[in-house]
Write an enzyme that holds these catalytic residues in place. Structure first.
Site, PDB file in Angstrom:
ATOM      1  N   TYR A  13       0.831  -1.212   0.000  1.00 57.35           N
ATOM      2  CA  TYR A  13       0.000   0.000   0.000  1.00 57.35           C
ATOM      3  C   TYR A  13       0.865   1.262   0.000  1.00 57.35           C
ATOM      4  CZ  TYR A  13      -3.324   3.315   2.207  1.00 57.35           C
ATOM      5  OH  TYR A  13      -4.103   4.399   2.534  1.00 57.35           O
ATOM      6  N   ASN A  34       7.647  -9.866  -1.741  1.00 56.23           N
ATOM      7  CA  ASN A  34       7.385 -11.315  -1.885  1.00 56.23           C
ATOM      8  C   ASN A  34       5.901 -11.595  -2.103  1.00 56.23           C
ATOM      9  OD1 ASN A  34       6.246 -10.815   0.565  1.00 56.23           O
ATOM     10  ND2 ASN A  34       7.409 -12.342   1.712  1.00 56.23           N
ATOM     11  N   LYS A  86       1.728  -5.855   9.254  1.00 55.35           N
ATOM     12  CA  LYS A  86       1.473  -4.605   9.984  1.00 55.35           C
ATOM     13  C   LYS A  86       0.099  -4.509  10.655  1.00 55.35           C
ATOM     14  CE  LYS A  86      -1.134  -2.484   6.580  1.00 55.35           C
ATOM     15  NZ  LYS A  86      -2.304  -1.613   6.729  1.00 55.35           N
ATOM     16  N   SER A 126       6.521   3.169  13.159  1.00 52.92           N
ATOM     17  CA  SER A 126       5.098   3.337  13.457  1.00 52.92           C
ATOM     18  C   SER A 126       4.890   4.003  14.800  1.00 52.92           C
ATOM     19  CB  SER A 126       4.449   1.942  13.473  1.00 52.92           C
ATOM     20  OG  SER A 126       3.210   1.981  14.124  1.00 52.92           O
ATOM     21  N   THR A 128       3.048   3.057  16.864  1.00 50.91           N
ATOM     22  CA  THR A 128       2.823   2.006  17.865  1.00 50.91           C
ATOM     23  C   THR A 128       4.055   1.828  18.748  1.00 50.91           C
ATOM     24  OG1 THR A 128       3.368   0.464  16.088  1.00 50.91           O
ATOM     25  CG2 THR A 128       1.073   0.597  16.737  1.00 50.91           C
ATOM     26  N   TYR A 151       3.443  -6.452  17.029  1.00 49.21           N
ATOM     27  CA  TYR A 151       3.749  -5.594  15.864  1.00 49.21           C
ATOM     28  C   TYR A 151       4.538  -4.364  16.315  1.00 49.21           C
ATOM     29  CZ  TYR A 151       3.268  -1.921  12.471  1.00 49.21           C
ATOM     30  OH  TYR A 151       3.556  -0.886  11.623  1.00 49.21           O
ATOM     31  N   LYS A 155       8.652  -3.046  15.610  1.00 43.66           N
ATOM     32  CA  LYS A 155       9.089  -1.729  15.138  1.00 43.66           C
ATOM     33  C   LYS A 155      10.061  -1.094  16.145  1.00 43.66           C
ATOM     34  CE  LYS A 155       6.995  -1.645  11.208  1.00 43.66           C
ATOM     35  NZ  LYS A 155       7.763  -1.673   9.950  1.00 43.66           N
ATOM     36  N   VAL A 219     -17.243  -1.978  15.794  1.00 44.84           N
ATOM     37  CA  VAL A 219     -16.474  -0.916  16.448  1.00 44.84           C
ATOM     38  C   VAL A 219     -15.933  -1.538  17.729  1.00 44.84           C
ATOM     39  CG1 VAL A 219     -16.606   1.308  17.633  1.00 44.84           C
ATOM     40  CG2 VAL A 219     -17.841   0.964  15.470  1.00 44.84           C
ATOM     41  N   PHE A 220     -14.595  -1.674  17.799  1.00 43.24           N
ATOM     42  CA  PHE A 220     -13.996  -2.445  18.898  1.00 43.24           C
ATOM     43  C   PHE A 220     -13.964  -1.620  20.187  1.00 43.24           C
ATOM     44  CE2 PHE A 220     -13.371  -5.824  16.226  1.00 43.24           C
ATOM     45  CZ  PHE A 220     -12.428  -5.660  15.222  1.00 43.24           C
ATOM     46  N   ARG A 233      -7.142   8.076  16.851  1.00 46.06           N
ATOM     47  CA  ARG A 233      -5.935   7.904  16.047  1.00 46.06           C
ATOM     48  C   ARG A 233      -5.724   9.146  15.170  1.00 46.06           C
ATOM     49  NH1 ARG A 233      -5.900   4.340  18.998  1.00 46.06           N
ATOM     50  NH2 ARG A 233      -5.510   2.092  18.730  1.00 46.06           N
ATOM     51  N   PRO A 298      -7.722  -6.645  21.677  1.00 44.32           N
ATOM     52  CA  PRO A 298      -6.448  -6.696  22.421  1.00 44.32           C
ATOM     53  C   PRO A 298      -5.343  -5.973  21.651  1.00 44.32           C
ATOM     54  CG  PRO A 298      -7.442  -8.884  22.286  1.00 44.32           C
ATOM     55  CD  PRO A 298      -8.248  -7.983  21.396  1.00 44.32           C
TER      56      PRO A 298
HETATM   57  C1  WQD Z   1      -7.694   1.911  14.308  1.00 43.93           C
HETATM   58  C2  WQD Z   1      -8.839   1.968  15.299  1.00 43.93           C
HETATM   59  C3  WQD Z   1      -9.399  -0.176  16.225  1.00 43.93           C
HETATM   60  C4  WQD Z   1     -10.946  -2.075  12.642  1.00 43.93           C
HETATM   61  C5  WQD Z   1      -2.448   0.974  12.461  1.00 43.93           C
HETATM   62  C6  WQD Z   1      -1.685   0.067  11.571  1.00 43.93           C
HETATM   63  C7  WQD Z   1      -0.265  -0.048  11.998  1.00 43.93           C
HETATM   64  C8  WQD Z   1       0.325   1.268  12.378  1.00 43.93           C
HETATM   65  C9  WQD Z   1      -0.548   2.011  13.348  1.00 43.93           C
HETATM   66  C10 WQD Z   1       1.648   2.065  10.533  1.00 43.93           C
HETATM   67  C11 WQD Z   1      -8.596   1.066  16.516  1.00 43.93           C
HETATM   68  C12 WQD Z   1     -10.556   0.398  15.413  1.00 43.93           C
HETATM   69  C13 WQD Z   1     -10.385  -1.139  13.504  1.00 43.93           C
HETATM   70  C14 WQD Z   1     -12.296  -2.467  12.817  1.00 43.93           C
HETATM   71  C15 WQD Z   1     -12.455  -0.966  14.682  1.00 43.93           C
HETATM   72  N1  WQD Z   1       0.517   2.078  11.245  1.00 43.93           N
HETATM   73  N2  WQD Z   1     -11.136  -0.596  14.496  1.00 43.93           N
HETATM   74  N3  WQD Z   1     -12.994  -1.887  13.838  1.00 43.93           N
HETATM   75  O1  WQD Z   1      -4.493  -0.537  15.211  1.00 43.93           O
HETATM   76  O2  WQD Z   1      -4.174   1.982  15.029  1.00 43.93           O
HETATM   77  O3  WQD Z   1      -2.736   0.349  13.699  1.00 43.93           O
HETATM   78  O4  WQD Z   1      -1.807   2.157  12.689  1.00 43.93           O
HETATM   79  O5  WQD Z   1       2.586   1.386  10.702  1.00 43.93           O
HETATM   80  O6  WQD Z   1       0.406  -0.574  10.898  1.00 43.93           O
HETATM   81  O7  WQD Z   1      -2.269  -1.204  11.633  1.00 43.93           O
HETATM   82  O8  WQD Z   1      -5.103   0.749  13.104  1.00 43.93           O
HETATM   83  O9  WQD Z   1      -7.035   0.715  11.597  1.00 43.93           O
HETATM   84  O10 WQD Z   1      -6.439  -1.408  12.864  1.00 43.93           O
HETATM   85  O11 WQD Z   1      -7.406   0.533  14.101  1.00 43.93           O
HETATM   86  O12 WQD Z   1     -13.114  -0.473  15.599  1.00 43.93           O
HETATM   87  O13 WQD Z   1     -12.859  -3.326  12.084  1.00 43.93           O
HETATM   88  O14 WQD Z   1      -9.997   1.450  14.651  1.00 43.93           O
HETATM   89  O15 WQD Z   1      -9.873  -0.810  17.397  1.00 43.93           O
HETATM   90  O16 WQD Z   1      -9.133   1.707  17.647  1.00 43.93           O
HETATM   91  P1  WQD Z   1      -4.159   0.637  14.389  1.00 43.93           P
HETATM   92  P2  WQD Z   1      -6.517   0.079  12.838  1.00 43.93           P
END
Ligand code: WQD
Length: 340
Positions: A13, A34, A86, A126, A128, A151, A155, A219-220, A233, A298
């Site tokens: 991406y 790959n 990721k 990231s 994170t 993850y 990083k 929505v988690f 975020r 989690p």
């Molecule tokens: C964002 C929010 C979820 C999916 C990402 C990338 C990681 C890094 C950091 C670059 C969270 C919520 C998500 C869903 C939801 N970026 N969510 N329902 O976890 O912040 O990590 O950014 O390196 O590579 O993965 O991103 O989009 O998974 O989640 O409620 O079906 O959306 O709980 O609060 P995240 P995300």
């Protein structure tokens, strides 16, 4: 002579969008991927957008010998290392897969860059790495807390490898770019986030739900200590992110960076909650989204967004797009993608 840049994860991406920005700024990118979570056919769209056919190596960066033979054959002025798994949630379920893939690929890319005298090594890190920060915005000097997921740990460890191997006198200088939440798609609508595995990030999950690929989305958790209970975020448009890589590369290749390693946050400095992103989608598209509120995921951090002043002053980087642009381009891409 145009400078040659190895882009690991080049059909992914962010890699594919960065390849476009590199070409538009006079560089010659070479892709290595790959295909674990992308399809090399995306380079056909890159050629459609730029008119340039990008050389591609379908190689696993974890394969040291295969990767070394590419460094022996080519002569790279820079390496941008994107290749990694990721997904935060997935890394909690499969930690060994994430440690093996993300650490071995970084080890090979870094060691070979040093051995072959590559001048610039740009590392895709990231936000994170900050862990579950107490407050935002975070700056590059915000202390790193315990990673909230394997993850994020990979990083943090990747950054440590760079800190431990790029010394004052090494020809290779490094830049660590800490992305916040990349999202959106190229303005042409010809490329965007197209994981071959099921999308796990919020924005593609929203657009896949809206187009009917999923009956609904979760929505988690809305019981977090935030303004509406859902996680916050900093969503950054992938084209803004791509251009930051070109500027970072130039800062080393044009001898502006004086110290061995620089770290930059790449976010737009605005936090958006999960529910706010959903509402932005609905207002931009006029389409209601079917979602249910479920348990927390989690590994999730409660809230994090960037202070990007350092990238603004030292790289002259300024994001151009906001969350509405992200949702509009992501939706345009989802519509086009569904017709491919
Ligand atoms: C964002 C929010 C979820 C999916 C990402 C990338 C990681 C890094 C950091 C670059 C969270 C919520 C998500 C869903 C939801 N970026 N969510 N329902 O976890 O912040 O990590 O950014 O390196 O590579 O993965 O991103 O989009 O998974 O989640 O409620 O079906 O959306 O709980 O609060 P995240 P995300």
């Amino acid at each position: 002579m145009s400078k040659k840049i190895l882009v690991t994860g080049g059909t992914g991406y962010i890699g594919s969008h960065t390849i476009i920005d590199l070409i538009e700024n006079g560089f010659t990118p070479v892709s290595l991927d790959n295909g674990i979570n992308s399809d090399a056919s995306i380079l056909e769209q890159v050629e459609q957008i730029t008119g340039v056919k990008v050389k591609h190596y379908a190689v696993d960066l974890c394969d040291y010998d295969a990767t070394r033979s590419i460094f022996e054959k080519e002569s790279f002025d820079g390496v941008i290392h994107f290749a990694a798994l990721k997904a935060v949630g997935e890394s909690v379920a499969y930690p060994f897969k994430y440690f093996r893939n993300n650490l071995n690929s970084t080890l090979n890319a870094l060691e070979l860059s040093k051995e072959f005298g590559v001048k610039a090594f740009i590392f895709s890190s990231s936000c994170t790495v900050y862990g579950n920060v107490e407050s935002s915005p975070v700056t590059e000097s915000t202390p790193l807390m315990d990673a909230a997921s394997p993850y994020g740990r990979t990083k943090q460890m990747g950054e440590q490898m760079i800190q431990d191997t790029i010394a004052e006198n090494s020809l290779t200088k490094a830049i660590i770019l800490r992305y916040f939440n990349p999202a959106g798609a190229h303005i042409s609508g010809l490329i965007g986030e197209a994981p071959t595995n099921q999308a796990l990030n919020l924005v593609p999950v929203i657009t896949e739900t809206a187009i009917g690929k999923r009956p609904s989305m979760s929505v988690f958790g809305t019981d977090y200590p935030t303004r509406d209970g859902s996680c916050i975020r900093d969503y950054i448009h992938v084209m803004d992110l791509a251009h930051a890589h070109t500027l970072a590369l130039k800062s080393i290749l044009d001898d502006q960076q004086q110290i061995p390693i620089e770290i930059y946050n790449l976010g737009i400095g605005a936090g958006a909650s999960v529910l706010e992103v959903i509402h932005a989608f609905e207002s931009v598209t006029g389409q209601a989204l079917n979602y249910v509120i479920t348990e927390r995921r989690p590994g999730d951090v409660v809230a994090i967004y960037a202070n990007y002043e350092k990238a603004k002053t030292q790289l002259s980087w300024e994001p151009k797009y906001n969350i509405e642009d992200i949702m509009r381009t992501a939706w345009d891409w989802e519509i086009k993608r569904s017709k491919l």
